[in-house]
Design a protein around this motif. Structure first.
Motif, PDB file in Angstrom:
ATOM      1  N   GLY A  70       0.811  -1.218   0.000  1.00 29.84           N
ATOM      2  CA  GLY A  70       0.000   0.000   0.000  1.00 29.84           C
ATOM      3  C   GLY A  70       0.844   1.267   0.000  1.00 29.84           C
ATOM      4  O   GLY A  70       0.433   2.299  -0.540  1.00 29.84           O
ATOM      5  N   LEU A 116       0.794   4.332  -2.789  1.00 26.77           N
ATOM      6  CA  LEU A 116       0.773   5.781  -2.546  1.00 26.77           C
ATOM      7  C   LEU A 116       1.922   6.469  -3.287  1.00 26.77           C
ATOM      8  O   LEU A 116       1.734   7.530  -3.895  1.00 26.77           O
ATOM      9  N   PHE A 142      -2.013   6.259   8.986  1.00 21.02           N
ATOM     10  CA  PHE A 142      -0.740   5.573   9.082  1.00 21.02           C
ATOM     11  C   PHE A 142       0.347   6.464   8.464  1.00 21.02           C
ATOM     12  O   PHE A 142       0.074   7.263   7.567  1.00 21.02           O
ATOM     13  N   ALA A 144       2.502   6.148   6.287  1.00 15.71           N
ATOM     14  CA  ALA A 144       2.766   6.083   4.845  1.00 15.71           C
ATOM     15  C   ALA A 144       2.026   7.158   4.058  1.00 15.71           C
ATOM     16  O   ALA A 144       2.524   7.612   3.021  1.00 15.71           O
ATOM     17  N   THR A 145       0.840   7.574   4.514  1.00 18.98           N
ATOM     18  CA  THR A 145       0.068   8.575   3.770  1.00 18.98           C
ATOM     19  C   THR A 145       0.846   9.883   3.672  1.00 18.98           C
ATOM     20  O   THR A 145       0.820  10.560   2.645  1.00 18.98           O
ATOM     21  N   VAL A 203      -8.276  10.086   3.912  1.00 13.36           N
ATOM     22  CA  VAL A 203      -8.141   8.693   4.356  1.00 13.36           C
ATOM     23  C   VAL A 203      -9.508   8.186   4.819  1.00 13.36           C
ATOM     24  O   VAL A 203     -10.146   8.813   5.670  1.00 13.36           O
ATOM     25  N   CYS A 217      -6.801   2.328   1.912  1.00 16.82           N
ATOM     26  CA  CYS A 217      -6.230   1.083   2.444  1.00 16.82           C
ATOM     27  C   CYS A 217      -7.153   0.410   3.458  1.00 16.82           C
ATOM     28  O   CYS A 217      -7.056  -0.789   3.685  1.00 16.82           O
ATOM     29  N   HIS A 218      -8.054   1.189   4.094  1.00 16.05           N
ATOM     30  CA  HIS A 218      -8.996   0.611   5.053  1.00 16.05           C
ATOM     31  C   HIS A 218     -10.349   0.303   4.416  1.00 16.05           C
ATOM     32  O   HIS A 218     -11.243  -0.155   5.120  1.00 16.05           O
ATOM     33  N   HIS A 249      -2.063  -5.965   3.175  1.00 14.22           N
ATOM     34  CA  HIS A 249      -1.398  -6.403   4.409  1.00 14.22           C
ATOM     35  C   HIS A 249      -2.359  -7.341   5.156  1.00 14.22           C
ATOM     36  O   HIS A 249      -3.583  -7.192   5.037  1.00 14.22           O
ATOM     37  N   LYS A 279      -5.661  -6.163   6.598  1.00 12.04           N
ATOM     38  CA  LYS A 279      -6.604  -5.451   5.733  1.00 12.04           C
ATOM     39  C   LYS A 279      -7.706  -6.404   5.246  1.00 12.04           C
ATOM     40  O   LYS A 279      -7.663  -7.598   5.512  1.00 12.04           O
ATOM     41  N   TYR A 331      -4.789   6.239  15.278  1.00  9.67           N
ATOM     42  CA  TYR A 331      -3.351   6.257  15.163  1.00  9.67           C
ATOM     43  C   TYR A 331      -2.783   7.346  16.052  1.00  9.67           C
ATOM     44  O   TYR A 331      -3.487   8.303  16.387  1.00  9.67           O
TER      45      TYR A 331
HETATM   46  C1  LIG Z   1      -1.884  -0.289   5.710  1.00 10.10           C
HETATM   47  C2  LIG Z   1      -1.933   1.146   5.355  1.00 10.10           C
HETATM   48  C3  LIG Z   1      -1.018   1.747   4.491  1.00 10.10           C
HETATM   49  C4  LIG Z   1       0.197   1.049   3.990  1.00 10.10           C
HETATM   50  O1  LIG Z   1      -0.004  -0.165   3.409  1.00 10.10           O
HETATM   51  P1  LIG Z   1       1.175  -1.258   3.410  1.00 10.10           P
HETATM   52  O2  LIG Z   1       0.635  -2.312   2.513  1.00 10.10           O
HETATM   53  O3  LIG Z   1       1.374  -1.715   4.811  1.00 10.10           O
HETATM   54  O4  LIG Z   1       2.387  -0.590   2.848  1.00 10.10           O
HETATM   55  C5  LIG Z   1      -1.211   3.068   4.148  1.00 10.10           C
HETATM   56  N1  LIG Z   1      -2.233   3.781   4.637  1.00 10.10           N
HETATM   57  C6  LIG Z   1      -3.125   3.253   5.490  1.00 10.10           C
HETATM   58  C7  LIG Z   1      -4.229   4.093   6.004  1.00 10.10           C
HETATM   59  C8  LIG Z   1      -2.985   1.929   5.893  1.00 10.10           C
HETATM   60  O5  LIG Z   1      -3.847   1.410   6.777  1.00 10.10           O
END
Ligand SMILES: *Cc1c(COP(=O)(O)O)cnc(C)c1O
Length: 393
Positions: free
Chosen positions: A64, A68, A90, A92-93, A139, A167-168, A196, A199, A337
């Motif tokens: 995920g 992004l 998370f 990563a966003t 998100v 992702c959710h 993941h 998920k 989070y």
């Molecule tokens: C899980 C997740 C990600 C990242 O996904 P990965 O597959 O773990 O890299 C990004 N944003 C949100 C909101 C997530 O829950």
């Protein structure tokens, strides 16, 4: 005489994958293929996924976070530009914005739902101070859908693109005059998904970007594989690289698992909805000190997290104590989070900021076990343990 040893009740994590025999068969078959990666199962999974979320195009990738990053690369977001990211998400966003050299402006969220509201976005846009806003990354926290039409029109007025972090929210829908699947591209340039294990569908690691823009899909496919392009009419060995990309491919093995999992989405979604509904019904007894996260009326989620808000201060309890009491009874929980603007990296970069909604959400939230393999009685067990942990009669 020693106490008889009772069989321990199984531990309930806050989330986990549901892998069944036919998933194993699908992966075993893929292991016998000619291609373990870059084979035909990639496109097959992409097409099935695109269809599942009613998107014209889907690009499979390594995870995920890569999804992004590919969206940022594909849209050409770059240094000197800013992107708006809700703080309750998370890491990563926000990090994907930094991967391409752009700066993050954090938006606040609704303390009841954890979702970025149009008013939060307006406040964040007011902080941008003359810089170009390239993208806004709402998100769909917990599977609940943000107010996308309103966010999209604010984005348009600011000249910015919308990239949904979905992702959710695989399978979630926005209800307006019609129901619109998250990821369909009706109100956004792109949407990103993760596979993941916690998920909604799992491939171990895995991700997908969906878009209605064919040119964007093509660019993201190029960035997924080193930036390589094979111009039409070129010699069979010929490739060209205009810009360096990455190796963000999803192997055929995992695409086989993804496609097998995706076929179960309706069942997984129904089970998650039923479990969440049972929670909501039973948790009513613990109000007002504990309430489920608020769900906006336009949102038809496939619940990803069973987040509750607990007034720890009023109860005279710490979250740590509640988490430990649940753990002692074999029940896992998690916090989604910590506000991203509070992370040392972002505090060093942008200074200390106050986002009261995200901080209030963080202060009270706890995610309870939720995954399709749970029994109804597991929900009852969690609620009972929670009632004890909070010492509410
Ligand atoms: C899980 C997740 C990600 C990242 O996904 P990965 O597959 O773990 O890299 C990004 N944003 C949100 C909101 C997530 O829950």
């Amino acid at each position: 005489m020693a106490e008889p040893i009772l069989p321990a009740e199984p531990f309930l994590p806050y989330g986990r994958q549901t892998i069944e025999d036919d998933d194993i068969v699908a992966v075993s078959a893929a292991l016998r293929d000619d291609f373990l990666t870059t084979g035909p199962r990639v496109e097959a999974f992409e097409q099935a996924f695109a269809q599942a979320v009613a998107a014209p195009h889907a690009v499979a990738c390594a995870n995920g976070t890569a999804a992004l990053h590919l969206a940022m690369l594909g849209l050409g977001v770059r240094e000197g530009e800013v992107c708006i990211v809700p703080s309750t998400t998370f890491l990563a966003t926000a990090n994907c914005v930094r991967y391409v050299g752009a700066e993050v402006v954090f938006a606040d969220v609704d303390p009841q739902s954890g979702l970025m509201r149009p008013s939060d976005l307006s406040e964040a846009l007011a902080k941008v101070a003359g810089r170009r806003v390239a993208a806004i990354l709402p998100v769909h926290l917990r599977g609940d859908v943000v107010d996308l039409p309103a966010i999209a029109s604010l984005a348009e007025a600011a000249g910015a693109l919308v990239v949904e972090d979905a992702c959710h929210a695989l399978g979630s829908e926005h209800l307006s005059d019609v129901s619109v699947a998250v990821g369909s591209g009706r109100w956004s340039a792109a949407a990103t998904f993760s596979f993941h294990p916690v998920k909604t569908i799992a491939t171990g690691e895995g991700g997908m970007v969906t878009t209605a823009n064919a040119e964007l899909a093509k660019r993201m496919r190029r960035f997924r594989s080193h930036g390589m392009a094979r111009p039409e009419g070129g010699d069979p060995w010929w490739y060209e690289m205009a810009e360096p990309g990455f190796n963000y491919r999803l192997p055929d093995l995992l695409c086989a698992l993804g496609q097998s999992q995706l076929a179960k989405l309706p069942r997984f979604a129904a089970r998650r909805r039923a479990l969440a509904a049972r929670y909501v019904e039973q948790l009513a007894a613990l109000a007002p000190h504990l309430v489920p996260a608020a769900s906006p009326e336009w949102s038809r989620p496939v619940p990803h997290l069973m987040s509750v808000l607990i007034d720890f201060d009023a109860l005279g309890l710490s979250r740590f104590a509640v988490v430990e009491r649940l753990r002692a009874r074999g029940i896992g929980s998690q916090v989604h989070y910590i506000p991203v603007h509070c992370q040392p990296y972002y505090r060093n970069r942008y200074g200390d900021q106050r986002l009261p909604g995200a901080e209030a959400w963080y202060g009270r939230t706890l995610s309870l076990p939720l995954y399709p393999a749970m029994a109804d009685s597991d929900v009852d067990r969690v609620v009972e343990a929670l009632a004890d942990a909070l010492s509410v009669p």
